[in-house]
Motif scaffolding. Sequence first.
Motif, PDB file in Angstrom:
ATOM      1  N   GLY A 154      12.188  13.134   0.264  1.00 23.21           N
ATOM      2  CA  GLY A 154      11.540  13.249  -1.036  1.00 23.21           C
ATOM      3  C   GLY A 154      10.851  14.587  -1.223  1.00 23.21           C
ATOM      4  N   PRO A 155      10.046  14.709  -2.268  1.00 24.90           N
ATOM      5  CA  PRO A 155       9.355  15.978  -2.569  1.00 24.90           C
ATOM      6  C   PRO A 155       8.309  16.313  -1.513  1.00 24.90           C
ATOM      7  CG  PRO A 155       8.586  14.227  -4.004  1.00 24.90           C
ATOM      8  CD  PRO A 155       9.763  13.675  -3.282  1.00 24.90           C
ATOM      9  N   ASP A 156       8.018  17.587  -1.386  1.00 21.07           N
ATOM     10  CA  ASP A 156       7.021  18.064  -0.429  1.00 21.07           C
ATOM     11  C   ASP A 156       5.625  17.810  -0.994  1.00 21.07           C
ATOM     12  OD1 ASP A 156       5.437  19.342   1.380  1.00 21.07           O
ATOM     13  OD2 ASP A 156       6.461  21.269   1.280  1.00 21.07           O
ATOM     14  N   LEU A 157       4.899  16.891  -0.359  1.00 20.53           N
ATOM     15  CA  LEU A 157       3.542  16.555  -0.788  1.00 20.53           C
ATOM     16  C   LEU A 157       2.529  16.892   0.306  1.00 20.53           C
ATOM     17  CD1 LEU A 157       4.310  13.076  -2.413  1.00 20.53           C
ATOM     18  CD2 LEU A 157       3.940  15.249  -3.604  1.00 20.53           C
ATOM     19  N   ARG A 170     -14.403   5.919   3.502  1.00 27.86           N
ATOM     20  CA  ARG A 170     -14.170   4.665   4.204  1.00 27.86           C
ATOM     21  C   ARG A 170     -13.466   3.622   3.355  1.00 27.86           C
ATOM     22  NH1 ARG A 170     -20.074   3.517   6.566  1.00 27.86           N
ATOM     23  NH2 ARG A 170     -20.593   4.412   4.532  1.00 27.86           N
ATOM     24  N   ASP A 171     -13.375   3.833   2.043  1.00 29.19           N
ATOM     25  CA  ASP A 171     -12.668   2.898   1.167  1.00 29.19           C
ATOM     26  C   ASP A 171     -11.197   3.289   0.990  1.00 29.19           C
ATOM     27  OD1 ASP A 171     -13.174   5.205  -0.197  1.00 29.19           O
ATOM     28  OD2 ASP A 171     -13.888   4.246  -2.033  1.00 29.19           O
ATOM     29  N   TRP A 172     -10.677   4.049   1.944  1.00 29.84           N
ATOM     30  CA  TRP A 172      -9.310   4.561   1.839  1.00 29.84           C
ATOM     31  C   TRP A 172      -8.261   3.464   1.720  1.00 29.84           C
ATOM     32  CZ3 TRP A 172      -5.790   3.282   5.654  1.00 29.84           C
ATOM     33  CH2 TRP A 172      -6.317   2.758   6.841  1.00 29.84           C
ATOM     34  N   LYS A 173      -8.538   2.286   2.308  1.00 31.54           N
ATOM     35  CA  LYS A 173      -7.529   1.211   2.284  1.00 31.54           C
ATOM     36  C   LYS A 173      -7.221   0.753   0.865  1.00 31.54           C
ATOM     37  CE  LYS A 173      -8.090  -0.848   6.869  1.00 31.54           C
ATOM     38  NZ  LYS A 173      -8.408  -2.094   7.614  1.00 31.54           N
ATOM     39  N   PHE A 174      -8.233   0.767  -0.015  1.00 33.25           N
ATOM     40  CA  PHE A 174      -7.988   0.370  -1.400  1.00 33.25           C
ATOM     41  C   PHE A 174      -6.970   1.304  -2.051  1.00 33.25           C
ATOM     42  CE2 PHE A 174     -12.251  -1.324  -0.533  1.00 33.25           C
ATOM     43  CZ  PHE A 174     -12.076  -2.646  -0.917  1.00 33.25           C
ATOM     44  N   PHE A 175      -7.103   2.585  -1.731  1.00 35.84           N
ATOM     45  CA  PHE A 175      -6.161   3.576  -2.275  1.00 35.84           C
ATOM     46  C   PHE A 175      -4.754   3.339  -1.739  1.00 35.84           C
ATOM     47  CE2 PHE A 175      -4.072   7.697  -1.325  1.00 35.84           C
ATOM     48  CZ  PHE A 175      -3.721   8.040  -2.619  1.00 35.84           C
ATOM     49  N   ILE A 176      -4.630   3.125  -0.428  1.00 35.16           N
ATOM     50  CA  ILE A 176      -3.308   2.917   0.172  1.00 35.16           C
ATOM     51  C   ILE A 176      -2.672   1.639  -0.379  1.00 35.16           C
ATOM     52  CG2 ILE A 176      -2.040   2.520   2.318  1.00 35.16           C
ATOM     53  CD1 ILE A 176      -3.057   5.383   2.009  1.00 35.16           C
ATOM     54  N   ARG A 177      -3.460   0.591  -0.542  1.00 34.02           N
ATOM     55  CA  ARG A 177      -2.923  -0.655  -1.114  1.00 34.02           C
ATOM     56  C   ARG A 177      -2.415  -0.434  -2.531  1.00 34.02           C
ATOM     57  NH1 ARG A 177      -7.967  -3.156   1.075  1.00 34.02           N
ATOM     58  NH2 ARG A 177      -7.417  -4.077   3.109  1.00 34.02           N
ATOM     59  N   SER A 178      -3.152   0.379  -3.305  1.00 32.21           N
ATOM     60  CA  SER A 178      -2.745   0.620  -4.691  1.00 32.21           C
ATOM     61  C   SER A 178      -1.443   1.400  -4.772  1.00 32.21           C
ATOM     62  CB  SER A 178      -3.857   1.350  -5.451  1.00 32.21           C
ATOM     63  OG  SER A 178      -4.016   2.682  -4.981  1.00 32.21           O
ATOM     64  N   LEU A 179      -1.105   2.117  -3.683  1.00 28.43           N
ATOM     65  CA  LEU A 179       0.195   2.807  -3.627  1.00 28.43           C
ATOM     66  C   LEU A 179       1.340   1.840  -3.365  1.00 28.43           C
ATOM     67  CD1 LEU A 179      -0.654   6.020  -1.555  1.00 28.43           C
ATOM     68  CD2 LEU A 179       0.050   5.952  -3.952  1.00 28.43           C
ATOM     69  N   GLY A 180       1.012   0.664  -2.818  1.00 25.35           N
ATOM     70  CA  GLY A 180       2.053  -0.332  -2.567  1.00 25.35           C
ATOM     71  C   GLY A 180       2.536  -0.419  -1.140  1.00 25.35           C
ATOM     72  N   ALA A 206       3.946   6.939   5.914  1.00 26.43           N
ATOM     73  CA  ALA A 206       4.704   5.688   5.784  1.00 26.43           C
ATOM     74  C   ALA A 206       5.050   5.424   4.319  1.00 26.43           C
ATOM     75  CB  ALA A 206       3.889   4.529   6.357  1.00 26.43           C
ATOM     76  N   TRP A 207       4.104   5.713   3.431  1.00 28.62           N
ATOM     77  CA  TRP A 207       4.365   5.542   1.994  1.00 28.62           C
ATOM     78  C   TRP A 207       5.474   6.481   1.529  1.00 28.62           C
ATOM     79  CZ3 TRP A 207       3.221   9.356  -1.812  1.00 28.62           C
ATOM     80  CH2 TRP A 207       3.469   8.942  -3.131  1.00 28.62           C
ATOM     81  N   GLN A 208       5.444   7.750   1.968  1.00 27.33           N
ATOM     82  CA  GLN A 208       6.507   8.687   1.612  1.00 27.33           C
ATOM     83  C   GLN A 208       7.863   8.156   2.058  1.00 27.33           C
ATOM     84  OE1 GLN A 208       4.884  12.429   3.377  1.00 27.33           O
ATOM     85  NE2 GLN A 208       5.427  13.287   1.394  1.00 27.33           N
ATOM     86  N   HIS A 209       7.917   7.663   3.288  1.00 22.08           N
ATOM     87  CA  HIS A 209       9.189   7.140   3.796  1.00 22.08           C
ATOM     88  C   HIS A 209       9.655   5.948   2.965  1.00 22.08           C
ATOM     89  CE1 HIS A 209      11.404   4.235   6.395  1.00 22.08           C
ATOM     90  NE2 HIS A 209      12.151   5.300   6.519  1.00 22.08           N
ATOM     91  N   GLN A 210       8.723   5.128   2.550  1.00 19.15           N
ATOM     92  CA  GLN A 210       9.051   3.969   1.731  1.00 19.15           C
ATOM     93  C   GLN A 210       9.581   4.383   0.364  1.00 19.15           C
ATOM     94  OE1 GLN A 210       6.198   0.481   1.372  1.00 19.15           O
ATOM     95  NE2 GLN A 210       5.936   1.360  -0.664  1.00 19.15           N
ATOM     96  N   GLU A 211       8.965   5.407  -0.215  1.00 22.78           N
ATOM     97  CA  GLU A 211       9.308   5.816  -1.577  1.00 22.78           C
ATOM     98  C   GLU A 211      10.482   6.790  -1.633  1.00 22.78           C
ATOM     99  OE1 GLU A 211       7.686   4.752  -4.500  1.00 22.78           O
ATOM    100  OE2 GLU A 211       6.911   3.269  -3.077  1.00 22.78           O
ATOM    101  N   ALA A 215       8.586   9.210  -4.363  1.00 14.45           N
ATOM    102  CA  ALA A 215       7.230   9.664  -4.059  1.00 14.45           C
ATOM    103  C   ALA A 215       6.882  10.855  -4.960  1.00 14.45           C
ATOM    104  CB  ALA A 215       7.121  10.062  -2.587  1.00 14.45           C
ATOM    105  N   SER A 216       5.674  10.881  -5.461  1.00 16.22           N
ATOM    106  CA  SER A 216       5.291  11.984  -6.346  1.00 16.22           C
ATOM    107  C   SER A 216       3.773  12.138  -6.386  1.00 16.22           C
ATOM    108  CB  SER A 216       5.797  11.748  -7.775  1.00 16.22           C
ATOM    109  OG  SER A 216       5.070  10.709  -8.398  1.00 16.22           O
ATOM    110  N   ARG A 217       3.348  13.315  -6.800  1.00 14.86           N
ATOM    111  CA  ARG A 217       1.920  13.584  -6.982  1.00 14.86           C
ATOM    112  C   ARG A 217       1.346  12.658  -8.048  1.00 14.86           C
ATOM    113  NH1 ARG A 217      -0.777  17.825 -10.036  1.00 14.86           N
ATOM    114  NH2 ARG A 217       1.276  18.654 -10.546  1.00 14.86           N
ATOM    115  N   TYR A 218       2.146  12.326  -9.061  1.00 11.85           N
ATOM    116  CA  TYR A 218       1.661  11.497 -10.152  1.00 11.85           C
ATOM    117  C   TYR A 218       1.376  10.069  -9.697  1.00 11.85           C
ATOM    118  CZ  TYR A 218       3.315  15.530 -12.662  1.00 11.85           C
ATOM    119  OH  TYR A 218       3.501  16.825 -13.072  1.00 11.85           O
ATOM    120  N   LYS A 219       2.142   9.582  -8.733  1.00  8.78           N
ATOM    121  CA  LYS A 219       1.857   8.256  -8.186  1.00  8.78           C
ATOM    122  C   LYS A 219       0.555   8.270  -7.394  1.00  8.78           C
ATOM    123  CE  LYS A 219       6.419   6.129  -8.046  1.00  8.78           C
ATOM    124  NZ  LYS A 219       7.419   5.409  -7.224  1.00  8.78           N
TER     125      LYS A 219
END
Length: 243
Positions: A154-157, A170-180, A206-211, A215-219
Amino acid sequence: MDERHNSYKDMLLDVSLRIDKDDLQRMKFKCDQVIKKRQNEKITQPTELFTALEERGFLSETNLDYVKGLLKTCCGGKIDAIRALENYERIYIPGFVPTVTGPQTQTPPIGQANVHLGQGIPQAAGQQIVYVVQNGNIPDGITNTHQQRQRYEGPDLAKEISFLCRSLGRDWKFFIRSLGLPEDEIETISIDYRTVREKIHQCLLAWQHQEQQSASRYKLIDALRHSSVQRNDLASKLEEGRY
């Protein structure tokens, strides 16, 4: 602060996230004639080693040869770490010649466990390379299913990921969950990596590999603005390119 300095610091952070404890011990041992024993013993993170090398003139924005040598001799020639370093050199170092590209000359024997971090694979612009594990066999030091990944195309992020590793708390998990990213993968990574930055970095890989191409900056921006995250400050910086 100029663009090259920002890119240099981002690159060192990226490289440091790819260096494990055993790698660091070997690098410290190799530097025993460069860094005095007392200070050497106090170093517990790759970034601290880089700072010590900078103070002694062995590392700078235009001089990466010493660190590249350490990566090759002390870290098993980690292609992902060297590639991150050379991506910076390609832009900012005149006369740069890459050392981790070129065709693969031999096919690994069937049944042999091998890990290639992009080695021998022509890399198109904008690609990032993550683990490829052959035959389902996991070599020493690679223990988890989230690391058994094919090539990311995918694109270079890299800059966006580096910014988020530095900025999320420390609330990073909420962000990762929102990515799917699946909850079980988030928890596996959370257990296997020690620092928050390492956890965020591995989850985003892992999210990049999934997408892949999706995968994009906008997501990333949409996830930051999600009602469970509400990090509009970071979203605005990504939108405006202030990272």
